[in-house]
Write a protein that holds these residues in place. Structure first.
Motif, PDB file in Angstrom:
ATOM      1  N   ARG A 367       0.831  -1.202   0.000  1.00 54.69           N
ATOM      2  CA  ARG A 367       0.000   0.000   0.000  1.00 54.69           C
ATOM      3  C   ARG A 367       0.868   1.255   0.000  1.00 54.69           C
ATOM      4  N   ILE A 383      -6.213   3.767   5.758  1.00 56.98           N
ATOM      5  CA  ILE A 383      -6.557   2.488   5.134  1.00 56.98           C
ATOM      6  C   ILE A 383      -6.643   1.430   6.225  1.00 56.98           C
ATOM      7  N   TYR A 401     -14.908   2.689   0.265  1.00 54.40           N
ATOM      8  CA  TYR A 401     -14.619   3.938   0.967  1.00 54.40           C
ATOM      9  C   TYR A 401     -15.860   4.275   1.758  1.00 54.40           C
ATOM     10  N   LEU A 425      -7.495  -1.102  -4.048  1.00 57.42           N
ATOM     11  CA  LEU A 425      -6.991   0.069  -3.324  1.00 57.42           C
ATOM     12  C   LEU A 425      -7.085   1.328  -4.185  1.00 57.42           C
ATOM     13  N   TYR A 429      -9.518   4.476  -3.618  1.00 62.68           N
ATOM     14  CA  TYR A 429      -8.800   5.757  -3.439  1.00 62.68           C
ATOM     15  C   TYR A 429      -9.454   6.847  -4.273  1.00 62.68           C
TER      16      TYR A 429
END
Length: 487
Positions: A367, A383, A401, A425, A429
């Protein structure tokens, strides 16, 4: 008193009537008289000589009752089906045709039947009632004495609810519902059989007659068409809420799309009534067949965890209940309600970095590389990992999210695949930094920018690596000479 002869003026004998049909009329008249006069129950018995007796304790039969006209009193009374005169005269004619000895008596006289010269037409014999002097002026009611078989009496009595031990499973203002005895359902009107139904779920006793029903009760009274009572049957069911009826209707609704259902469930109004009633009693989730095909395994697991019973129903019925409430004012059970309840009761099960396996921990550390490449200095600290994902936030099942948590949340098991982890991810994001929803043009544009940048860097890196290989092999001077030569 001299015997008198009353011409029955029967123009046509009902050829399809059997003896038990005629007995039915005598019993029906006796039952009607009992209701009208609120007197003791009808007495039916067989004497030592083998004759059957049917006796009521009402006002007594007199010769006026042989008139063809319908009885006005019976026409206005509730719970009455007989038409003194019409049914009685037909019964007497059938008895005569079948050589049944018949005698009946009241305080007004003793009556029998025989062929007699028609008044004014001595060459024509017609069926008459012979009226003799009464033997007992204090006699209560009317008593018929018939030379019929036990079988005919049993058949006649089987046409009446009053002689059955069954109890209604529902009583409404329009009629009653009974569990049917055998494969064939019976339609009664005020307790007397008028029709048989091969594909009805219950027996019905109609007690509130519509105009169509009254017109349909013709002389025969035994083959009334469905069009006369179908609407009343529907009204009875729409007023029914007993456990047995609703359970049976829901069972039929579940099997509706497979065919072979009973006819009552074909009414959309009854389907809706069954669903709304069932929803007040048990946790259920109704879904159309089309929508059922679209349910994912996650959806089905969610329904199972909700404790609701999945019931697939026809589309037109579902359309009527989708946004409605049941009879208690509660929302109808639909998949949208299941999702809402899931969302309200959802809890993340957080996973610490320390609890990760070594392989998952290695993927998790990527990450930082992703965030560095994205140039992020903020979200790398927001995260988190969870065993569960609240997919109702965005519809995603691998990560989300969640603005309520102000975090990008990754489902733990995707850490088993580095490629999927990076994909999820970056996807989440973009949601976090832009607020754009999935499948929107704005979201696709942002995703396209990142993919474009990533592609350009990868392409340039590949060219750079290729050039480095060439330079390493030939040296810079040789490369330039080769280039100039090709020019």
């Amino acid at each position: 008193m001299e015997k008198r002869y009353f011409d029955l003026n029967i123009e046509q004998v009902l050829e399809n009537w059997e003896v038990y049909h005629a007995v039915r009329e005598i019993i029906a008249n006796a039952l009607d008289e009992t209701i009208l006069t609120n007197t003791s129950s009808v007495d039916i018995f067989k004497d030592e000589s083998g004759y059957w007796h049917i006796k009521d304790f009402g006002r007594g039969l007199n010769y006026q009752h042989f008139s063809q006209n319908e009885n006005e009193e019976k026409g206005k009374a509730e719970g009455i089906i007989g038409k003194f005169g019409v049914g009685l005269k037909d019964a007497l004619a059938v008895f005569y045709r079948h050589n049944v000895h018949v005698k009946f008596k009241s305080k007004y006289g003793v009556f029998s039947t025989q062929m007699h010269k028609k008044d004014g037409f001595r060459d024509i014999d017609t069926l008459h009632v012979v009226v003799s002097e009464p033997t007992n002026l204090d006699f209560l009611g009317t008593e018929f004495i018939l030379s019929i078989s036990d079988e005919d009496m049993a058949k006649a009595k089987s046409l009446f609810l009053t002689f059955k031990s069954d109890r209604p499973i529902e009583i409404t203002e329009f009629g009653e519902v009974y569990k049917k005895d055998g494969e064939i359902a019976t339609i009664y009107v005020n307790g007397i059989q008028v029709a048989l139904e091969e594909n009805y779920m219950f027996d019905y006793n109609i007690t509130k007659l519509s105009m169509a029903m009254k017109k349909a009760l013709n002389r025969e009274r035994s083959n009334v068409g469905r069009v006369a009572y179908a609407e009343t049957v529907k009204k009875i069911l729409l007023k029914s809420n007993s456990e047995s009826i609703i359970q049976n209707l829901i069972y039929e609704l579940k099997n509706y799309n497979m065919g072979g259902s009973y006819d009552e469930i074909n009414y959309v109004d009854i389907q809706v009534h069954a669903m709304k009633t069932y929803n007040t009693r048990k946790p259920a989730m109704f879904v159309s067949q089309e929508r059922a095909y679209q349910l994912t395994n996650d959806d089905k697991e969610k329904i199972k965890d909700s404790g609701r019973e999945l019931i697939i129903v026809p589309q037109n019925a579902f359309d009527k209940i989708e946004y409605s409430k049941d009879y208690n004012g509660n929302a109808m059970g639909t998949f949208e309600l299941v999702q809402k309840e899931y969302n309200e009761g959802f809890k993340y099960i957080w996973v610490s970095t320390e609890s990760l396996s070594s392989s998952r921990k290695n993927v998790w550390e990527k990450r930082n590389d992703v965030m560095n490449w994205l140039g992020d200095t903020n979200w790398r600290h927001k995260i988190q990992i969870s065993k569960t994902i609240n997919e109702n936030v965005s519809g995603d099942t691998q990560g989300v999210y969640d603005s309520n948590e102000n975090a990008i949340i990754i489902k733990e098991d995707i850490l088993d695949n580095e490629t999927i982890f990076i994909d999820v991810l970056i996807h989440e994001y973009i949601h976090a930094t832009t607020g754009y929803p999935d499948n929107s043009r704005e979201f696709e544009n942002e995703l396209g920018k990142i993919i474009g940048r990533m592609g350009a860097e990868l392409f340039n890196k590949q060219i750079e690596q290729k050039n480095n290989k060439i330079e390493k092999k030939f040296g810079l001077g040789k490369v330039l000479n080769l280039f100039n030569t090709r020019k």
